[in-house]
Write a protein that holds these residues in place. Structure first.
Motif, PDB file in Angstrom:
ATOM      1  N   SER A   1       0.805  -1.226   0.000  1.00  0.00           N
ATOM      2  CA  SER A   1       0.000   0.000   0.000  1.00  0.00           C
ATOM      3  C   SER A   1       0.837   1.274   0.000  1.00  0.00           C
ATOM      4  CB  SER A   1      -0.942   0.002   1.210  1.00  0.00           C
ATOM      5  OG  SER A   1      -0.207  -0.078   2.412  1.00  0.00           O
ATOM      6  N   SER A   2       2.086   1.182   0.495  1.00  0.00           N
ATOM      7  CA  SER A   2       2.943   2.380   0.583  1.00  0.00           C
ATOM      8  C   SER A   2       4.297   2.130  -0.074  1.00  0.00           C
ATOM      9  CB  SER A   2       3.143   2.771   2.054  1.00  0.00           C
ATOM     10  OG  SER A   2       1.911   2.994   2.692  1.00  0.00           O
ATOM     11  N   THR A   3       4.287   1.399  -1.181  1.00  0.00           N
ATOM     12  CA  THR A   3       5.537   1.027  -1.847  1.00  0.00           C
ATOM     13  C   THR A   3       6.005   2.109  -2.808  1.00  0.00           C
ATOM     14  OG1 THR A   3       4.876  -1.298  -1.733  1.00  0.00           O
ATOM     15  CG2 THR A   3       6.712  -0.764  -3.186  1.00  0.00           C
TER      16      THR A   3
ATOM     17  N   ASN B   1       9.057   0.358   1.699  1.00  0.00           N
ATOM     18  CA  ASN B   1       7.893   0.911   2.377  1.00  0.00           C
ATOM     19  C   ASN B   1       8.197   2.368   2.740  1.00  0.00           C
ATOM     20  OD1 ASN B   1       5.908   1.686   4.265  1.00  0.00           O
ATOM     21  ND2 ASN B   1       5.627  -0.422   4.969  1.00  0.00           N
ATOM     22  N   SER B   2       7.501   3.295   2.109  1.00  0.00           N
ATOM     23  CA  SER B   2       7.778   4.719   2.306  1.00  0.00           C
ATOM     24  C   SER B   2       7.330   5.232   3.674  1.00  0.00           C
ATOM     25  CB  SER B   2       7.117   5.546   1.201  1.00  0.00           C
ATOM     26  OG  SER B   2       5.716   5.335   1.188  1.00  0.00           O
ATOM     27  N   ARG B   3       6.634   4.399   4.434  1.00  0.00           N
ATOM     28  CA  ARG B   3       6.250   4.789   5.797  1.00  0.00           C
ATOM     29  C   ARG B   3       7.403   4.576   6.782  1.00  0.00           C
ATOM     30  NH1 ARG B   3       0.163   2.141   6.443  1.00  0.00           N
ATOM     31  NH2 ARG B   3      -0.868   3.433   4.864  1.00  0.00           N
ATOM     32  N   SER B   4       8.204   3.541   6.526  1.00  0.00           N
ATOM     33  CA  SER B   4       9.269   3.185   7.471  1.00  0.00           C
ATOM     34  C   SER B   4      10.662   3.572   6.992  1.00  0.00           C
ATOM     35  CB  SER B   4       9.250   1.671   7.730  1.00  0.00           C
ATOM     36  OG  SER B   4       9.467   0.956   6.513  1.00  0.00           O
TER      37      SER B   4
ATOM     38  N   LYS C   1      13.303   5.839   8.584  1.00  0.00           N
ATOM     39  CA  LYS C   1      12.587   7.110   8.571  1.00  0.00           C
ATOM     40  C   LYS C   1      11.882   7.370   9.895  1.00  0.00           C
ATOM     41  CE  LYS C   1       8.900   9.309   5.831  1.00  0.00           C
ATOM     42  NZ  LYS C   1       8.002   9.104   4.666  1.00  0.00           N
TER      43      LYS C   1
ATOM     44  N   SER D   1       9.718  10.735  12.217  1.00  0.00           N
ATOM     45  CA  SER D   1       8.643  11.698  11.961  1.00  0.00           C
ATOM     46  C   SER D   1       9.129  12.974  11.274  1.00  0.00           C
ATOM     47  CB  SER D   1       7.943  12.057  13.278  1.00  0.00           C
ATOM     48  OG  SER D   1       8.863  12.618  14.196  1.00  0.00           O
TER      49      SER D   1
END
Length: 204
Positions: free
Chosen positions: A91-93, A102-105, A116, A118
């Motif tokens: 979902s966030s690739t 994963n662009s969230r982590s 990553k 905040s």
């Protein structure tokens, strides 16, 4: 209308040295092919763009979410194309070079994957906390409440001014004249030279 070899001039086109009816045929890289309602060209081949896709000159079967990755066709819902390499997609690739991540982590810094937080940003290939540091022309520096960059140097913008890459002390009416700082109330900068304002109120 005039006719050319049985075709009306309004629908006649050229394919190399051949005249053809553009309603019934299509010219694919100099080769005449029969034309349907959804015909496109893939090199010298004609194909149905509803059922196939042209990937870098290679015909592939087409689904509802088909895209190209080089010469390969893939489902863009389940995969992602990273610099010509197919990778599984979440979902966030996102892509970092040929890698999927994963662009969230993680964050991609000039082709390097980093963890990553905040307030994470990139400074070249390094990841850093943008609350505590500042990136000055690729160099990480500690950051205060009024920190700015002057080339690779970090400085307090309340006490200093950056004049063409040179740090100078700053007063209440300080401006730059090239690399020099001057008091804009008492002096004037004309073509890179500082003069007393009493002698020259404007640059002539």
């Amino acid at each position: 209308m005039f006719e050319v070899n049985g075709t009306t001039r309004s629908s006649t086109s050229c394919c190399g040295t051949q005249a053809y009816n553009s309603r019934s045929h299509i010219c694919c890289a100099g080769q005449l092919q029969f034309k349907g309602s959804s015909t496109s060209c893939c090199g010298t081949q004609a194909y149905n763009s509803r059922s196939h896709i042209c990937c870098a000159g290679q015909l592939q079967f087409k689904g509802s979410s088909t895209s190209c990755c080089g010469t390969q066709a893939y489902n863009s819902r389940s995969h992602i194309c990273c610099a010509g390499q197919l990778q599984f997609k979440g979902s966030s690739t996102s892509c970092c070079g040929t890698q999927a991540y994963n662009s969230r982590s993680h964050i991609c810094c000039a082709g390097q994957l980093q963890f990553k937080g905040s307030s994470t940003s990139c400074c070249g290939t390094q990841a850093y906390n943008s609350r505590s540091h500042i990136c000055c022309a690729g160099q990480l520096q500690f950051k205060g409440s009024s920190t700015s960059c002057c080339g690779t140097q970090a400085y307090n913008s309340r006490s200093h001014i950056c004049c063409a890459g040179q740090l100078q002390f700053k007063g209440s009416s300080t401006s730059c004249c090239g690399t020099q700082a001057y008091n804009s109330r008492s002096h004037i900068c004309c073509r890179g030279r500082i003069s007393f304002r009493g002698l020259y109120n404007s640059c002539g």
